[in-house]
Design an enzyme around this catalytic site. Structure first.
Site, PDB file in Angstrom:
ATOM      1  CG  HIS A  49      -0.222   0.123   2.543  1.00 21.93           C
ATOM      2  ND1 HIS A  49      -0.017  -0.931   3.395  1.00 21.93           N
ATOM      3  CD2 HIS A  49       0.339   1.201   3.156  1.00 21.93           C
ATOM      4  CE1 HIS A  49       0.646  -0.531   4.466  1.00 21.93           C
ATOM      5  NE2 HIS A  49       0.876   0.770   4.346  1.00 21.93           N
TER       6      HIS A  49
HETATM    7  P1  TYD Z   1      -2.185  -4.145   7.519  1.00 21.74           P
HETATM    8  O1  TYD Z   1      -2.478  -2.798   6.975  1.00 21.74           O
HETATM    9  O2  TYD Z   1      -2.639  -5.323   6.727  1.00 21.74           O
HETATM   10  O3  TYD Z   1      -0.623  -4.288   7.797  1.00 21.74           O
HETATM   11  P2  TYD Z   1       0.607  -4.228   6.753  1.00 21.74           P
HETATM   12  O4  TYD Z   1       0.457  -2.971   5.980  1.00 21.74           O
HETATM   13  O5  TYD Z   1       1.819  -4.246   7.612  1.00 21.74           O
HETATM   14  O6  TYD Z   1       0.578  -5.443   5.884  1.00 21.74           O
HETATM   15  O7  TYD Z   1      -2.769  -4.218   8.993  1.00 21.74           O
HETATM   16  C1  TYD Z   1      -3.134  -5.422   9.623  1.00 21.74           C
HETATM   17  C2  TYD Z   1      -4.330  -5.159  10.509  1.00 21.74           C
HETATM   18  O8  TYD Z   1      -4.003  -4.304  11.598  1.00 21.74           O
HETATM   19  C3  TYD Z   1      -5.481  -4.512   9.771  1.00 21.74           C
HETATM   20  O9  TYD Z   1      -6.675  -5.121  10.233  1.00 21.74           O
HETATM   21  C4  TYD Z   1      -5.450  -3.079  10.222  1.00 21.74           C
HETATM   22  C5  TYD Z   1      -4.845  -3.159  11.616  1.00 21.74           C
HETATM   23  N1  TYD Z   1      -4.051  -1.991  12.014  1.00 21.74           N
HETATM   24  C6  TYD Z   1      -4.477  -1.236  13.086  1.00 21.74           C
HETATM   25  O10 TYD Z   1      -5.526  -1.480  13.697  1.00 21.74           O
HETATM   26  N2  TYD Z   1      -3.711  -0.187  13.481  1.00 21.74           N
HETATM   27  C7  TYD Z   1      -2.547   0.133  12.863  1.00 21.74           C
HETATM   28  O11 TYD Z   1      -1.859   1.098  13.268  1.00 21.74           O
HETATM   29  C8  TYD Z   1      -2.116  -0.665  11.731  1.00 21.74           C
HETATM   30  C9  TYD Z   1      -0.846  -0.333  11.005  1.00 21.74           C
HETATM   31  C10 TYD Z   1      -2.903  -1.725  11.356  1.00 21.74           C
END
Ligand code: TYD
Length: 133
Positions: A49
């Site tokens: 992303h």
């Molecule tokens: P995700 O965006 O998939 O992580 P990455 O970009 O590292 O692959 O996030 C995983 C899960 O955690 C998703 O359900 C969103 C949640 N999340 C939060 O609640 N708070 C946060 O600060 C972050 C980064 C993710």
């Protein structure tokens, strides 16, 4: 590309090492959120992303992982394996993290609280936004 590797001062002595992080000093923003990624399974790619506004700084506290950073024009690959080094990632940079070592702890400092509306999770949409405004 709007990324920067920051070398932190490591206060080392015969007991070991210590790194201190201070907002608006060696961390160039207000720290509104800290999260960390660990226990990452084999062959997993995370991230995938970009952000519209968010600025982040990533530090691998333990182990190693690789980053691919992409601003729509060029791609940079980086190995992070040093807890005294931070990777500053500005907005509109597509990031992917992979090759996590089993012991990897990746900590991220962010200048805003979590906001799903700030994410661009579709790569084609990302290219459209960065290349056509
Ligand atoms: P995700 O965006 O998939 O992580 P990455 O970009 O590292 O692959 O996030 C995983 C899960 O955690 C998703 O359900 C969103 C949640 N999340 C939060 O609640 N708070 C946060 O600060 C972050 C980064 C993710």
């Amino acid at each position: 590309m709007d990324i920067k590797l920051v070398q932190f001062q490591s206060h080392g002595d015969d007991r070991g090492s210590l790194v201190s992080l201070e907002e608006n000093k060696n961390i160039p923003f207000d720290i509104k959120r800290v999260y960390y990624i660990f226990d990452t399974k084999d062959k997993v790619t995370r991230g995938l992303h970009a952000h519209k506004k968010l600025k982040q700084l990533a530090i691998v506290l333990k182990g190693s992982c690789r980053f691919t950073l992409d601003d729509g024009k060029e791609k940079i690959e980086l190995l992070l394996d040093n807890p005294a080094q931070g990777l500053l990632i500005e907005s509109f940079i597509w990031r992917e993290m992979y090759d996590f070592s089993e012991d990897c702890v990746l900590m991220v400092l962010a200048d805003s609280i979590y906001d799903e509306n700030d994410y661009i999770r579709d790569y084609e949409e990302f290219l459209q936004v960065v290349n056509n405004g």
